[in-house]
Structures are given as structure tokens and as C-alpha cells.
Design a protein around this motif. Structure first.
Motif, short mmCIF file in Angstrom:
data_model
loop_
_atom_site.label_atom_id
_atom_site.label_comp_id
_atom_site.label_asym_id
_atom_site.label_seq_id
_atom_site.Cartn_x
_atom_site.Cartn_y
_atom_site.Cartn_z
N VAL A 54 0.57 -6.44 10.98
CA VAL A 54 0.72 -7.35 9.84
C VAL A 54 1.99 -7.01 9.06
N MET A 55 2.17 -5.74 8.74
CA MET A 55 3.34 -5.31 7.98
C MET A 55 4.62 -5.58 8.76
N ASP A 56 4.62 -5.25 10.03
CA ASP A 56 5.82 -5.45 10.84
C ASP A 56 6.22 -6.92 10.90
N GLU A 57 5.24 -7.80 11.10
CA GLU A 57 5.55 -9.22 11.20
C GLU A 57 6.00 -9.79 9.86
N MET A 201 5.31 -17.09 -2.59
CA MET A 201 5.25 -16.27 -1.39
C MET A 201 3.87 -15.74 -1.05
N GLY A 202 2.90 -15.88 -1.95
CA GLY A 202 1.59 -15.31 -1.64
C GLY A 202 0.72 -15.13 -2.86
N ALA A 203 -0.20 -14.19 -2.76
CA ALA A 203 -1.14 -13.92 -3.84
C ALA A 203 -0.61 -12.81 -4.74
N ALA A 204 -1.12 -12.74 -5.95
CA ALA A 204 -0.74 -11.68 -6.87
C ALA A 204 -1.16 -10.33 -6.30
N GLY A 205 -0.36 -9.31 -6.60
CA GLY A 205 -0.73 -7.96 -6.19
C GLY A 205 0.32 -7.25 -5.37
N VAL A 206 1.36 -7.97 -4.93
CA VAL A 206 2.41 -7.32 -4.15
C VAL A 206 3.76 -7.87 -4.58
N ASN A 207 4.76 -7.02 -4.47
CA ASN A 207 6.13 -7.36 -4.87
C ASN A 207 7.05 -7.14 -3.69
N LEU A 208 7.91 -8.10 -3.42
CA LEU A 208 8.93 -7.96 -2.39
C LEU A 208 10.18 -7.35 -2.99
N LEU A 239 3.97 4.45 2.02
CA LEU A 239 3.97 5.74 1.35
C LEU A 239 2.58 6.07 0.82
N ASN A 240 1.92 5.05 0.29
CA ASN A 240 0.50 5.16 -0.05
C ASN A 240 -0.16 3.88 0.44
N THR A 241 -1.44 3.71 0.15
CA THR A 241 -2.13 2.50 0.63
C THR A 241 -1.51 1.26 0.00
N PRO A 242 -0.94 0.39 0.82
CA PRO A 242 -0.35 -0.83 0.28
C PRO A 242 -1.43 -1.83 -0.11
N PRO A 243 -1.09 -2.87 -0.87
CA PRO A 243 -2.06 -3.93 -1.19
C PRO A 243 -2.31 -4.78 0.06
N VAL A 244 -3.21 -4.32 0.89
CA VAL A 244 -3.38 -4.85 2.25
C VAL A 244 -3.60 -6.36 2.26
N PHE A 245 -4.55 -6.84 1.46
CA PHE A 245 -4.87 -8.26 1.49
C PHE A 245 -3.69 -9.09 0.98
N ALA A 246 -3.04 -8.63 -0.08
CA ALA A 246 -1.91 -9.38 -0.63
C ALA A 246 -0.77 -9.47 0.38
N VAL A 247 -0.52 -8.39 1.12
CA VAL A 247 0.52 -8.42 2.15
C VAL A 247 0.14 -9.41 3.25
N TYR A 248 -1.14 -9.44 3.59
CA TYR A 248 -1.60 -10.37 4.64
C TYR A 248 -1.41 -11.82 4.19
#
Length: 363
Positions: A54-57, A201-208, A239-248
Motif C-alpha cells: 500500500v505504502m509503495d504504491e 487527496m484522502g481522509a483526515a489523519g495523514v499529511n503528504l 519510523l513509527n506506526t503510520p496512519p494505516v487507514f488514512a494512507v490506504y
């Protein structure tokens, strides 16, 4: 309307904002069963091959859609754009250095406040005298400045930079939270771009964060581990647990954008939406645009009523017609219509039809 039918909702919210329906569908399916694994996207380990894919794509699609060269690193971080207000100067601005900032509205001012904690700030240009209804037409940038910071689109004020100030010979840093991936730009010319995901770009919780590694490692201060960009680059945003769902959800939205034809195609649609709405405002004296025409945002259209006593009535009519998020920000009043990527032209047509009808009855 039957019990199985739902009213059409026109979502003009400024953020968190509208997303494509297929993204909602795919994300909801993944909550129950991600990629037919029997596991939810909410419970898969972030260091498993499932999430690494998911992260790579997602990172690869950002590079593809933005046309980035190999000098750029793509990060997905916690904290939203507001954390970047301080993380950028912490990493880039030495205590003895000076950074140039444009003062163009609420979000630019927040960035300026945080930067002053780490070094000197020069106001290169300001829209304060116009109450932020226009962008500065020329900038005063010291060529020794560490960087020049701009907010490409002011979500509250309703202004947007059309021509980027690359001519001053210093690295340009841009907060693109409310217009990221909405129009074609030469993204490689920016030394650092950051954007909260929750608008285009997506849902709240992650920053590009997209950055050129060459700007790093030049300050003398000790940077906390979690705030040092170099650590996030080294660990691939793990580096730590990313916001998995937000990245997805970002990944799903990027796939949708690519299938739409990419940034060039969505820019054409966004221009059509903005042109229709601005034409309606300009054609009906009952409405009044408040922003200098050359600086009008294609993402956040702000306007007022020529007769302010009619505003509450028009807001009520919008509500009755399932038009959500039309009220202006409390600091400016009036109306704000956000035209982010996923908003369909049909919603803008429904709004402008309502505006034209209201103007005929009240004009």
C-alpha cells in the motif's frame, strides 16, 4: 422518492471534504476484508508485506501524478499541515538564518508564527492591507534567505497563487493543503511541498510531504527523532506506526485520480466548475465576489450578498436543497463554496441554478 432512494447531497464542505463514491465503497470493503485476506485494513501490521505494498504504491502514484524526479522524497506523516508549520523551520531554518514568508491569510499567518520560534522571519509580501482579498503583486526576498514560504491556496480567504514565485533564487516551500493535485504545476521546482490529505487527496489523519533531500542537514540544532525528516526518509515513512487507514484512502483516491486522466484532466474539470460559479456570481448583482479577480481561488469560492439581510434566507434555501457547507468561515462571513477534485460539475450546476432563481426573485 422511495424508501430505498436517497436524496442527492451536494457537499461543498471546506474539509474534511468530499471524496469519490468509489473510494468510500472500496475503503468500506477493506475495513471488513482487505484484499480477500479475511483481515481488516484496520488490523493488518504496518510492517507486513500487505501494508508495505500500500505504502509503495501510494508513494509511486504521487511521483507519477506529480511528475517528480528522483531527487524528491515522498513521505506520509502524522500531524497534518499544522505540524509542518513548525517541522519545516525546525529542520531547515538555522537560528542565525532568515526565512521569507508571504503573509496571505489565516494559514500563512499560522506558519509565520511557528517559524519565528526557530529563526528570523522576513515578510516578503503581504495581503493584510486588503484584508487578504488580494495577493501581493511583488515580493521583497533577500537572496540570502534560507527559503521562501507560500500558501498556494488560502482556504478561508479564497485566494490562490496563479504564478509561482520561483524567480527569487531561493528554495520555495509551499503549503498546498487545499489545492494539491488540482492543477498542473512544475512540482520539481519546489524544494518542499506539504499538504493535509483531507481536501483533495484522502481522509483526515495523514499529511503528504514531498521534499528535496538537498535542503536537509544544514541546521546546528538537535532535532527530535520523530521530527527529523531524514529519519522518515530513511525508514520509508515507517519510523513509527503510520496512519494505516488514512494512507490506504489516499492510495484509493490517487488511483481514482489516475483513472480520471490525472492532474491535467482534473484541472480542466476544476476550471469548468470555477468558471461556472464565478460567472453566476458576476452575472447577478445580488451576489458580490470579494476577491481580486486575478487572485480568485478555483478551490474555495467566497462571496457575499449585496444585501446582507438576504444571506440567512439563501442559506436556508441551500439547506432545503441538500447543499452542505455553503456558509462562509466565521472570520469572514458570507458564503464559501469548495470545489475540490471529487465534487461533480452537476453539484455546481445545481447550486448556480438555485442562485439564478434566487436572484430573479429577489433582484
Amino acid at each position: 422518492m422511495t424508501t430505498t432512494e436517497q436524496a442527492v447531497i451536494h457537499n461543498f464542505n471546506a474539509g474534511p471534504s468530499i471524496l469519490p463514491k468509489e473510494v468510500f465503497q472500496q475503503a468500506s470493503e477493506a475495513i471488513l476484508n482487505f484484499n480477500n485476506t479475511g483481515l481488516s485494513i484496520l488490523e493488518i501490521g504496518h510492517r507486513t508485506s500487505l501494508f508495505q505494498a500500500v505504502m509503495d504504491e501510494a508513494q509511486a502514484l504521487v511521483k507519477e501524478l506529480m511528475g517528480l524526479d528522483n531527487s524528491k522524497a515522498v513521505l506520509f506523516l502524522h500531524g497534518g499541515a499544522s505540524t509542518q508549520f513548525m517541522q519545516i523551520p525546525m529542520n531547515l531554518l538555522d537560528e542565525k538564518g532568515t526565512a521569507a514568508y508571504t503573509e496571505t491569510g489565516t494559514w500563512a499567518n499560522k506558519a509565520i508564527k511557528e517559524a519565528k520560534l526557530f529563526g528570523s522571519v522576513q515578510i516578503a509580501g503581504s495581503g493584510k492591507e486588503s484584508n487578504y482579498t488580494a495577493l501581493p503583486k511583488s515580493l521583497q526576498v533577500d537572496p540570502t534567505s534560507t527559503y521562501l514560504h507560500i500558501t498556494t491556496n488560502e482556504t478561508i480567504a479564497g485566494t490562490q497563487w496563479k504564478n509561482m514565485p520561483f524567480e527569487y533564487g531561493v528554495p520555495v516551500i509551499a503549503d498546498m493543503s487545499s489545492d494539491i493535485l488540482s492543477r498542473n504545476l512544475d512540482f520539481n521546482k519546489f524544494s518542499l511541498i506539504y499538504a493535509g490529505a483531507q481536501k483533495n487527496m484522502g481522509a483526515a489523519g495523514v499529511n503528504l510531504v514531498v521534499l528535496d533531500e538537498s535542503v536537509l542537514g544544514k541546521v546546528n540544532r538537535t532535532i527530535p527523532t520523530m521530527l527529523d525528516y531524514r529519519n522518515h526518509i530513511k525508514e520509508g515513512s515507517m519510523l513509527n506506526t503510520p496512519p494505516v487507514f488514512a494512507v490506504y484512502v489516499v492510495l484509493l483516491t490517487l488511483r481514482w485520480l489516475k483513472n480520471m486522466g490525472g492532474v491535467a484532466a482534473i484541472e480542466k474539470l476544476n476550471r469548468e466548475k470555477a468558471d461556472l460559479l464565478y460567472h453566476t456570481i458576476d452575472s447577478n448583482p445580488i451576489f458580490k465576489g470579494t476577491i481580486a479577480r486575478e487572485d480568485r481561488s478555483d478551490m474555495n469560492v467566497v462571496f457575499v450578498m449585496d444585501n446582507p439581510t438576504l444571506e440567512a434566507e439563501f442559506q436556508q434555501i441551500c439547506k432545503e436543497n441538500n447543499m452542505i457547507g455553503v456558509k462562509g468561515h466565521r472570520s469572514v462571513g458570507g458564503f464559501r463554496i469548495s470545489l475540490y477534485n471529487a465534487l461533480q460539475l452537476s453539484s455546481v450546476k445545481a447550486l448556480t441554478d438555485l442562485m439564478n432563481d434566487f436572484a430573479k426573485r429577489k433582484g
